[in-house]
Scaffold this active site. Structure first.
Site, PDB file in Angstrom:
ATOM      1  CB  SER A 133     -39.569  35.601 -44.808  1.00  7.75           C
ATOM      2  OG  SER A 133     -39.261  35.996 -46.137  1.00  7.75           O
ATOM      3  CE1 TYR A 146     -40.315  40.840 -43.517  1.00  7.89           C
ATOM      4  CE2 TYR A 146     -39.309  40.017 -45.546  1.00  7.89           C
ATOM      5  CZ  TYR A 146     -40.283  39.925 -44.570  1.00  7.89           C
ATOM      6  OH  TYR A 146     -41.227  38.932 -44.627  1.00  7.89           O
TER       7      TYR A 146
HETATM    8  P1  NDP Z   1     -50.257  41.521 -44.418  1.00 13.22           P
HETATM    9  O1  NDP Z   1     -49.696  42.907 -44.472  1.00 13.22           O
HETATM   10  O2  NDP Z   1     -51.429  41.203 -45.262  1.00 13.22           O
HETATM   11  O3  NDP Z   1     -50.570  41.129 -42.910  1.00 13.22           O
HETATM   12  C1  NDP Z   1     -49.728  41.476 -41.868  1.00 13.22           C
HETATM   13  C2  NDP Z   1     -50.463  41.272 -40.563  1.00 13.22           C
HETATM   14  O4  NDP Z   1     -49.582  41.565 -39.485  1.00 13.22           O
HETATM   15  C3  NDP Z   1     -51.666  42.182 -40.436  1.00 13.22           C
HETATM   16  O5  NDP Z   1     -52.752  41.449 -39.896  1.00 13.22           O
HETATM   17  C4  NDP Z   1     -51.208  43.236 -39.447  1.00 13.22           C
HETATM   18  O6  NDP Z   1     -52.319  43.666 -38.659  1.00 13.22           O
HETATM   19  C5  NDP Z   1     -50.258  42.423 -38.590  1.00 13.22           C
HETATM   20  N1  NDP Z   1     -49.334  43.246 -37.842  1.00 13.22           N
HETATM   21  C6  NDP Z   1     -48.364  44.063 -38.294  1.00 13.22           C
HETATM   22  N2  NDP Z   1     -47.754  44.667 -37.295  1.00 13.22           N
HETATM   23  C7  NDP Z   1     -48.361  44.233 -36.150  1.00 13.22           C
HETATM   24  C8  NDP Z   1     -48.190  44.494 -34.771  1.00 13.22           C
HETATM   25  N3  NDP Z   1     -47.261  45.360 -34.330  1.00 13.22           N
HETATM   26  N4  NDP Z   1     -48.982  43.865 -33.888  1.00 13.22           N
HETATM   27  C9  NDP Z   1     -49.935  42.993 -34.304  1.00 13.22           C
HETATM   28  N5  NDP Z   1     -50.145  42.708 -35.594  1.00 13.22           N
HETATM   29  C10 NDP Z   1     -49.365  43.330 -36.500  1.00 13.22           C
HETATM   30  O7  NDP Z   1     -49.018  40.578 -44.802  1.00 13.22           O
HETATM   31  P2  NDP Z   1     -48.833  38.992 -44.797  1.00 13.22           P
HETATM   32  O8  NDP Z   1     -50.088  38.300 -44.476  1.00 13.22           O
HETATM   33  O9  NDP Z   1     -48.145  38.671 -46.051  1.00 13.22           O
HETATM   34  O10 NDP Z   1     -47.766  38.848 -43.623  1.00 13.22           O
HETATM   35  C11 NDP Z   1     -47.881  37.911 -42.575  1.00 13.22           C
HETATM   36  C12 NDP Z   1     -46.500  37.387 -42.231  1.00 13.22           C
HETATM   37  O11 NDP Z   1     -45.983  36.682 -43.346  1.00 13.22           O
HETATM   38  C13 NDP Z   1     -45.459  38.462 -41.891  1.00 13.22           C
HETATM   39  O12 NDP Z   1     -44.687  38.019 -40.806  1.00 13.22           O
HETATM   40  C14 NDP Z   1     -44.613  38.521 -43.166  1.00 13.22           C
HETATM   41  O13 NDP Z   1     -43.304  38.976 -42.905  1.00 13.22           O
HETATM   42  C15 NDP Z   1     -44.639  37.082 -43.571  1.00 13.22           C
HETATM   43  N6  NDP Z   1     -44.318  36.804 -44.960  1.00 13.22           N
HETATM   44  C16 NDP Z   1     -45.025  37.380 -45.975  1.00 13.22           C
HETATM   45  C17 NDP Z   1     -44.698  37.101 -47.295  1.00 13.22           C
HETATM   46  C18 NDP Z   1     -45.379  37.748 -48.442  1.00 13.22           C
HETATM   47  O14 NDP Z   1     -44.826  37.732 -49.556  1.00 13.22           O
HETATM   48  N7  NDP Z   1     -46.574  38.294 -48.285  1.00 13.22           N
HETATM   49  C19 NDP Z   1     -43.631  36.155 -47.600  1.00 13.22           C
HETATM   50  C20 NDP Z   1     -42.946  35.621 -46.461  1.00 13.22           C
HETATM   51  C21 NDP Z   1     -43.304  35.925 -45.196  1.00 13.22           C
HETATM   52  P3  NDP Z   1     -52.585  45.150 -38.117  1.00 13.22           P
HETATM   53  O15 NDP Z   1     -51.934  46.091 -39.075  1.00 13.22           O
HETATM   54  O16 NDP Z   1     -54.070  45.221 -38.070  1.00 13.22           O
HETATM   55  O17 NDP Z   1     -51.958  45.155 -36.752  1.00 13.22           O
HETATM   56  C1  8X3 Z   2     -41.188  38.151 -48.167  1.00 14.73           C
HETATM   57  C2  8X3 Z   2     -40.824  37.084 -49.123  1.00 14.73           C
HETATM   58  O1  8X3 Z   2     -39.724  36.719 -51.397  1.00 14.73           O
HETATM   59  O2  8X3 Z   2     -40.762  38.885 -50.951  1.00 14.73           O
HETATM   60  O3  8X3 Z   2     -41.033  37.693 -46.874  1.00 14.73           O
HETATM   61  O4  8X3 Z   2     -38.720  38.271 -49.819  1.00 14.73           O
HETATM   62  S1  8X3 Z   2     -39.963  37.768 -50.393  1.00 14.73           S
END
Ligand code: NDP
Ligand code: 8X3
Length: 256
Positions: A133, A146
């Site tokens: 991120s 985070y």
């Molecule tokens: P979502 O909440 O849509 O998806 C998160 C996914 O992670 C879900 O499929 C969830 O599945 C899974 N997950 C969470 N905890 C666990 C666990 N303990 N074991 C297995 N799976 C897990 O968010 P995003 O798609 O946005 O997030 C994906 C990644 O991108 C994350 O690492 C997030 O930090 C990162 N990210 C997101 C940004 C954003 O703005 N959205 C920006 C930068 C980075 P389930 O709950 O079914 O287990």
């Molecule tokens: C999350 C991206 O810009 O919301 O990982 O911090 S931001």
């Protein structure tokens, strides 16, 4: 390319689901993991015979071991599972949330890597791609747990790259800014109004935008290792510096 296998963690939603779909379309067999199996099954059915899915909790070493036993061979590991919990300042940090974020965003990568590294190396062309991120290098207030976890995830990837030099494996990190997924809904414990307000007046990235970055990084020739790729919405210059069109510039996270 048809025999390449990609494991994608956190594939039940958002970036992980889009990545599973896109990698399958680009010729990979995909193995999808997450805790919400019914969602994985729906996605796998939609993708077709190129997809398999199994329950996976990346924060639980036993669950990771069970999952990885079902993956006989693997060329690409996409460490995507993760997310943020809460938006309180460090002075009132909820330590259970901090632990959960560390367990998922950091140790999840370590558990998955320990289990799959032998298979990635045995493929003679392995690749670990982690979704970090912008929070992993650009701190912002009211999300210390985070921010710290994503900084640690970056450190893990950097150390891995050093340790694996000379082996047939690439180590890449993709660092997105704001992506419209369930991320904010999870961060704000299901508060839809707050989650929606995060994207008011601006155009966030879509899950597909990030999935395309994963596919681009993964599909370079074997000798090309994209160490780090930062991708943001045009409307976001830094985590806390977001351009919003005035009509709906209503934000719920303190200083955004
Ligand atoms: P979502 O909440 O849509 O998806 C998160 C996914 O992670 C879900 O499929 C969830 O599945 C899974 N997950 C969470 N905890 C666990 C666990 N303990 N074991 C297995 N799976 C897990 O968010 P995003 O798609 O946005 O997030 C994906 C990644 O991108 C994350 O690492 C997030 O930090 C990162 N990210 C997101 C940004 C954003 O703005 N959205 C920006 C930068 C980075 P389930 O709950 O079914 O287990
Ligand atoms: C999350 C991206 O810009 O919301 O990982 O911090 S931001």
């Amino acid at each position: 390319m048809a025999d390449r296998v990609a494991v994608i963690t956190g594939a039940s939603s958002g970036i992980g689901a889009a990545t599973g779909q896109l990698l399958a379309e680009s010729g990979y067999e995909v193995v999808l993991g997450a805790r919400r199996v019914e969602r994985l099954e729906a996605l796998a059915a939609q993708i077709g015979p190129r997809a398999r899915c199994y329950e996976l909790d990346v924060s639980d070493p036993a669950s990771v071991e069970r999952f990885c036993l079902k993956v006989p061979a693997c060329q690409l590991l996409v460490n995507n599972a993760g997310g943020a919990l809460g938006d309180e300042p460090i002075s009132s940090a909820d330590l259970a949330s901090w632990r959960q974020m560390y367990d998922t965003n950091v140790l999840g990568i370590v558990h998955m890597t320990k289990q799959l590294l032998p298979k990635l190396l045995a493929s003679a062309d392995g690749h670990i791609v982690t979704i970090g991120s912008v929070a992993g290098f650009d701190p912002y207030p009211n999300s210390g747990g985070y921010v710290a976890a994503k900084h640690a995830a970056r450190a893990v990837m950097d150390v891995l790259r050093l340790e694996l030099l000379g082996q047939p494996i690439r180590v890449s990190e993709i660092d997105p800014g704001m992506v419209h997924t369930e991320f904010s809904l999870v961060r704000f414990a299901g508060d839809e109004e707050r989650a929606t307000a995060m994207y008011a007046g601006m155009t966030p990235l879509s899950p597909l935008d990030v999935a395309e970055c994963v596919a681009f990084v993964a599909n370079r020739p074997s000798h090309v290792d994209i160490d780090r790729l930062v991708v943001r919405p045009r409307d976001q210059a830094r985590p806390t510096l977001v351009h919003r069109r005035p009509a709906d510039a209503d934000v719920s996270l303190a200083d955004r």
